[in-house]
Design a protein around this motif. Sequence first.
Motif, short mmCIF file in Angstrom:
data_model
loop_
_atom_site.label_atom_id
_atom_site.label_comp_id
_atom_site.label_asym_id
_atom_site.label_seq_id
_atom_site.Cartn_x
_atom_site.Cartn_y
_atom_site.Cartn_z
N ALA A 155 59.51 54.45 7.53
CA ALA A 155 59.89 54.59 8.94
C ALA A 155 60.73 55.84 9.17
O ALA A 155 60.78 56.35 10.28
N LEU A 156 61.37 56.33 8.12
CA LEU A 156 62.23 57.50 8.27
C LEU A 156 61.50 58.81 8.03
O LEU A 156 62.10 59.87 8.00
N ASP A 157 60.17 58.74 7.88
CA ASP A 157 59.36 59.93 7.65
C ASP A 157 59.10 60.76 8.90
O ASP A 157 58.96 61.97 8.83
N SER A 158 59.01 60.08 10.05
CA SER A 158 58.70 60.79 11.30
C SER A 158 59.08 59.94 12.50
O SER A 158 59.27 58.72 12.36
N SER A 159 59.14 60.58 13.66
CA SER A 159 59.41 59.83 14.89
C SER A 159 58.34 58.79 15.14
O SER A 159 58.62 57.68 15.59
N GLU A 160 57.09 59.15 14.86
CA GLU A 160 55.98 58.22 15.08
C GLU A 160 56.09 57.00 14.17
O GLU A 160 55.80 55.89 14.58
N ALA A 161 56.50 57.23 12.93
CA ALA A 161 56.66 56.11 11.98
C ALA A 161 57.84 55.22 12.36
O ALA A 161 57.80 54.01 12.17
N LEU A 162 58.88 55.82 12.92
CA LEU A 162 60.07 55.06 13.31
C LEU A 162 59.88 54.33 14.63
O LEU A 162 60.49 53.28 14.85
N ARG A 163 59.03 54.86 15.49
CA ARG A 163 58.87 54.32 16.85
C ARG A 163 58.72 52.79 16.92
O ARG A 163 59.50 52.14 17.64
N PRO A 164 57.79 52.15 16.21
CA PRO A 164 57.65 50.70 16.38
C PRO A 164 58.89 49.93 15.94
O PRO A 164 59.26 48.93 16.56
N TRP A 165 59.57 50.41 14.90
CA TRP A 165 60.77 49.73 14.41
C TRP A 165 61.93 49.93 15.39
O TRP A 165 62.69 49.00 15.65
N ALA A 166 62.05 51.13 15.93
CA ALA A 166 63.09 51.40 16.91
C ALA A 166 62.86 50.59 18.18
O ALA A 166 63.81 50.09 18.79
N GLN A 167 61.61 50.44 18.58
CA GLN A 167 61.30 49.65 19.77
C GLN A 167 61.65 48.18 19.55
O GLN A 167 62.17 47.52 20.45
N LEU A 168 61.37 47.66 18.35
CA LEU A 168 61.75 46.27 18.03
C LEU A 168 63.27 46.12 18.07
O LEU A 168 63.79 45.14 18.60
N ALA A 169 63.98 47.09 17.49
CA ALA A 169 65.44 47.03 17.47
C ALA A 169 66.02 47.13 18.88
O ALA A 169 66.96 46.39 19.22
N LEU A 173 64.93 59.66 16.57
CA LEU A 173 65.02 58.79 17.74
C LEU A 173 64.95 59.54 19.06
O LEU A 173 64.63 58.94 20.09
N ALA A 174 65.22 60.84 19.05
CA ALA A 174 65.29 61.63 20.29
C ALA A 174 64.08 61.47 21.21
O ALA A 174 64.26 61.36 22.42
N PRO A 175 62.85 61.43 20.69
CA PRO A 175 61.71 61.27 21.61
C PRO A 175 61.68 59.92 22.33
O PRO A 175 60.97 59.75 23.31
N LEU A 176 62.47 58.95 21.85
CA LEU A 176 62.46 57.61 22.43
C LEU A 176 63.52 57.41 23.50
O LEU A 176 63.51 56.39 24.21
N GLY A 177 64.47 58.33 23.61
CA GLY A 177 65.54 58.19 24.60
C GLY A 177 66.79 58.91 24.16
O GLY A 177 66.77 59.70 23.22
N ALA A 178 67.90 58.62 24.84
CA ALA A 178 69.18 59.26 24.53
C ALA A 178 69.74 58.64 23.25
O ALA A 178 70.14 57.48 23.24
N ALA A 179 69.76 59.42 22.17
CA ALA A 179 70.23 58.94 20.87
C ALA A 179 71.61 59.52 20.57
O ALA A 179 71.80 60.73 20.68
N THR A 180 72.55 58.64 20.22
CA THR A 180 73.91 59.05 19.88
C THR A 180 74.38 58.25 18.67
O THR A 180 73.77 57.25 18.30
N ALA A 181 75.48 58.71 18.06
CA ALA A 181 76.03 58.01 16.90
C ALA A 181 77.55 57.99 16.99
O ALA A 181 78.16 58.92 17.51
N ARG A 182 78.14 56.90 16.49
CA ARG A 182 79.59 56.75 16.44
C ARG A 182 79.99 56.14 15.11
O ARG A 182 79.30 55.26 14.59
N ARG A 183 81.13 56.59 14.57
CA ARG A 183 81.67 56.02 13.35
C ARG A 183 82.09 54.59 13.62
O ARG A 183 82.64 54.29 14.68
#
Length: 122
Positions: A87-101, A15-25
């Motif tokens: 979608a979890l193979d690469s940033s490019e593969a995840l990009r459209p799904w992350a943008q929808l989310a 997700l890093a190429p798409l913006g500030a990515a963080t995670a929380r429990r």
Amino acid sequence: MAVRDPAIDHLLELLAPLGAATARRMFGGWGVYLDGEIVVLFARGVAYAKTDALTRADFAAAGSAPFVFESRGRTVETSYWSLPEAALDSSEALRPWAQLALAAARRKPVARKARSGEDRRG
């Protein structure tokens, strides 16, 4: 210091190429945020992306399924749907799904708290 699941580190890296990515429990899993908006729920070893009425069909067409849980003897379906495995193979593969989310997360109305003494009737 809490140990983080390596899958979370992988998601953050993608997700890093798409913006500030963080995670929380949260709730025994992880909430993954992009630019401050929760876009992925990681639970039971599966990444589920935020959907809404405008994006859910895209996830369904890709063979995704909603995150469900049991509460008080009933099954609750959430607005988070599994990401396609590819979608979890690469940033490019995840990009459209992350943008929808991200778009779905940004469209979600913010709940307004009632002020003290405010009439809550319609």
